[in-house]
Enzyme design. Sequence first.
Site, PDB file in Angstrom:
ATOM      1  N   THR A  69      44.553  73.029  22.170  1.00 52.11           N
ATOM      2  CA  THR A  69      43.792  71.863  22.623  1.00 52.11           C
ATOM      3  C   THR A  69      44.719  70.870  23.323  1.00 52.11           C
ATOM      4  O   THR A  69      44.422  70.407  24.440  1.00 52.11           O
ATOM      5  CB  THR A  69      43.125  71.186  21.395  1.00 52.11           C
ATOM      6  OG1 THR A  69      42.211  72.124  20.816  1.00 52.11           O
ATOM      7  CG2 THR A  69      42.422  69.906  21.760  1.00 52.11           C
ATOM      8  N   GLN A 166      43.128  83.019  23.906  1.00 50.33           N
ATOM      9  CA  GLN A 166      42.513  84.168  23.225  1.00 50.33           C
ATOM     10  C   GLN A 166      43.169  85.499  23.571  1.00 50.33           C
ATOM     11  O   GLN A 166      42.768  86.535  23.040  1.00 50.33           O
ATOM     12  CB  GLN A 166      41.014  84.239  23.550  1.00 50.33           C
ATOM     13  CG  GLN A 166      40.196  83.167  22.871  1.00 50.33           C
ATOM     14  CD  GLN A 166      40.205  83.255  21.337  1.00 50.33           C
ATOM     15  OE1 GLN A 166      40.540  84.292  20.755  1.00 50.33           O
ATOM     16  NE2 GLN A 166      39.843  82.177  20.683  1.00 50.33           N
ATOM     17  N   SER A 186      48.461  79.636  22.007  1.00 46.63           N
ATOM     18  CA  SER A 186      48.415  78.981  20.702  1.00 46.63           C
ATOM     19  C   SER A 186      48.733  80.005  19.608  1.00 46.63           C
ATOM     20  O   SER A 186      48.097  81.065  19.534  1.00 46.63           O
ATOM     21  CB  SER A 186      47.017  78.381  20.504  1.00 46.63           C
ATOM     22  OG  SER A 186      46.925  77.744  19.256  1.00 46.63           O
ATOM     23  N   THR A 224      58.548  64.353  16.940  1.00 46.93           N
ATOM     24  CA  THR A 224      59.482  65.256  16.258  1.00 46.93           C
ATOM     25  C   THR A 224      58.896  66.662  16.197  1.00 46.93           C
ATOM     26  O   THR A 224      57.739  66.836  15.815  1.00 46.93           O
ATOM     27  CB  THR A 224      59.769  64.722  14.834  1.00 46.93           C
ATOM     28  OG1 THR A 224      60.313  63.413  14.971  1.00 46.93           O
ATOM     29  CG2 THR A 224      60.743  65.616  14.082  1.00 46.93           C
ATOM     30  N   CYS A 311      30.556  73.942  16.290  1.00 45.91           N
ATOM     31  CA  CYS A 311      31.466  72.831  16.527  1.00 45.91           C
ATOM     32  C   CYS A 311      32.142  72.484  15.207  1.00 45.91           C
ATOM     33  O   CYS A 311      31.886  73.111  14.175  1.00 45.91           O
ATOM     34  CB  CYS A 311      30.736  71.648  17.129  1.00 45.91           C
ATOM     35  SG  CYS A 311      29.539  70.924  16.027  1.00 45.91           S
TER      36      CYS A 311
HETATM   37  N1  PLP Z   1      41.107  77.588  24.215  1.00 48.04           N
HETATM   38  C1  PLP Z   1      40.405  78.601  23.720  1.00 48.04           C
HETATM   39  C2  PLP Z   1      39.861  79.637  24.641  1.00 48.04           C
HETATM   40  C3  PLP Z   1      40.158  78.688  22.346  1.00 48.04           C
HETATM   41  O1  PLP Z   1      39.448  79.701  21.856  1.00 48.04           O
HETATM   42  C4  PLP Z   1      40.682  77.683  21.496  1.00 48.04           C
HETATM   43  C5  PLP Z   1      40.411  77.708  20.049  1.00 48.04           C
HETATM   44  O2  PLP Z   1      39.453  78.275  19.594  1.00 48.04           O
HETATM   45  C6  PLP Z   1      41.439  76.654  22.071  1.00 48.04           C
HETATM   46  C7  PLP Z   1      41.628  76.633  23.433  1.00 48.04           C
HETATM   47  C8  PLP Z   1      42.031  75.576  21.233  1.00 48.04           C
HETATM   48  O3  PLP Z   1      43.160  76.055  20.560  1.00 48.04           O
HETATM   49  P1  PLP Z   1      43.672  75.340  19.224  1.00 48.04           P
HETATM   50  O4  PLP Z   1      42.796  75.797  18.117  1.00 48.04           O
HETATM   51  O5  PLP Z   1      45.078  75.832  19.069  1.00 48.04           O
HETATM   52  O6  PLP Z   1      43.587  73.877  19.458  1.00 48.04           O
END
Ligand code: PLP
Length: 369
Positions: A69, A166, A186, A224, A311
């Site tokens: 995110t 993903q 991520s 940090t 959500c």
């Molecule tokens: N982008 C996609 C396609 C995702 O599926 C997700 C999480 O489900 C994210 C971004 C956000 O990642 P994070 O959970 O690390 O914030």
Amino acid sequence: MIYMDNNATSLIDPQVLAAMNDIAKMPLNASSLHAYGRKARALVEQARDGVAKLVNAKKHRVIFTSSGTESNNMALAGLDNYKILVSGIEHASVLKMGRQEFSIPVTANGIIAIAALEGLLQQHAGEKILVSVMLANNETGIVQPIKEIAQLVHQYGGVMHTDAVQCVGKIAVDITDLGVDMLTISAHKFGGPQGAAALIVANNVPLRPILVGGGQEYGYRAGTENIAAICGFGAAAKYAVENVSKMYKVAALRDKIEGEIKAFAPNCVIFGQDVLRLPNTSLIAMPGVASDTQLMHFDMAEIALSSGSACSSGKVETSHVLLAMGVNPALAQCALRISLGIDNTEQEAGQLILKWQELYSRASERPKN
Ligand code: PLP
């Protein structure tokens, strides 16, 4: 519990956890000048190298962040005076930034409408443009032709970002081959811990930080560093390539599940079945049975699935992804996502199919009014 919600978060790899455990016990701050600080710095740089290698980043910087995110937010907020084009199927961390001036349509099979994108690029020729299109969708698993899209964007002088959250650990992700300027990944989606992610940025992109303060991450992201999580990210990067090589088995299991469901219930709809998808993902609509009813049924049977569009409050919303693909809202409200991991077994798949058939039969017998 049978866990088939790997696109939400994956099981942490025991080897990753072991690597993190030792590190989390030490007082590590990579900005400190003493021996602990130097150790922390060395660990962060080792993880950075591992992540760079994983995605074949050569002329790029790996900026560690807290989440996919945050990385997506940074990509969209960090370029001044750019007009932003995103597709309607992006993750909320892109769409809810509200920075986009134009939405790129997708076709009925969930792929970016390239001609429409080119039309938008032509309209804005000569302007500073940033295009953000995800490599694969979290709900449907549909994979976009990002290399082709990046070439087109560059032809018009634009900057290209892709959200590959993903994809790592499921398909090969090579930033150099894709030719994108920024890429989000991520750790918790591929056997790593939560709280560690990266935005990988080509050296020539004039990105500005969104978090300022102590100047960490070479000035690109203050705060940090989360050393244990970053080390876990680096460790997960080591195993991700191996995981991709096992994905053919996961795809076979996914296809078996889909085949048996389709044979039993020909009126169910499997989204994106005719196009390239992630090997582990299946989004299936059971007509007439709401997603939350299905979720509860499977939860009672100790099978963890997702509607794909829940959500944070846990409420199931009508999927914006399916709506962007032109799917009838009533059908979109009956979709359920199965996202497998490398540890799921034939037996677990059998259990899922059985429970799916049970619910479908019960719903079919219900008098219609
Ligand atoms: N982008 C996609 C396609 C995702 O599926 C997700 C999480 O489900 C994210 C971004 C956000 O990642 P994070 O959970 O690390 O914030």
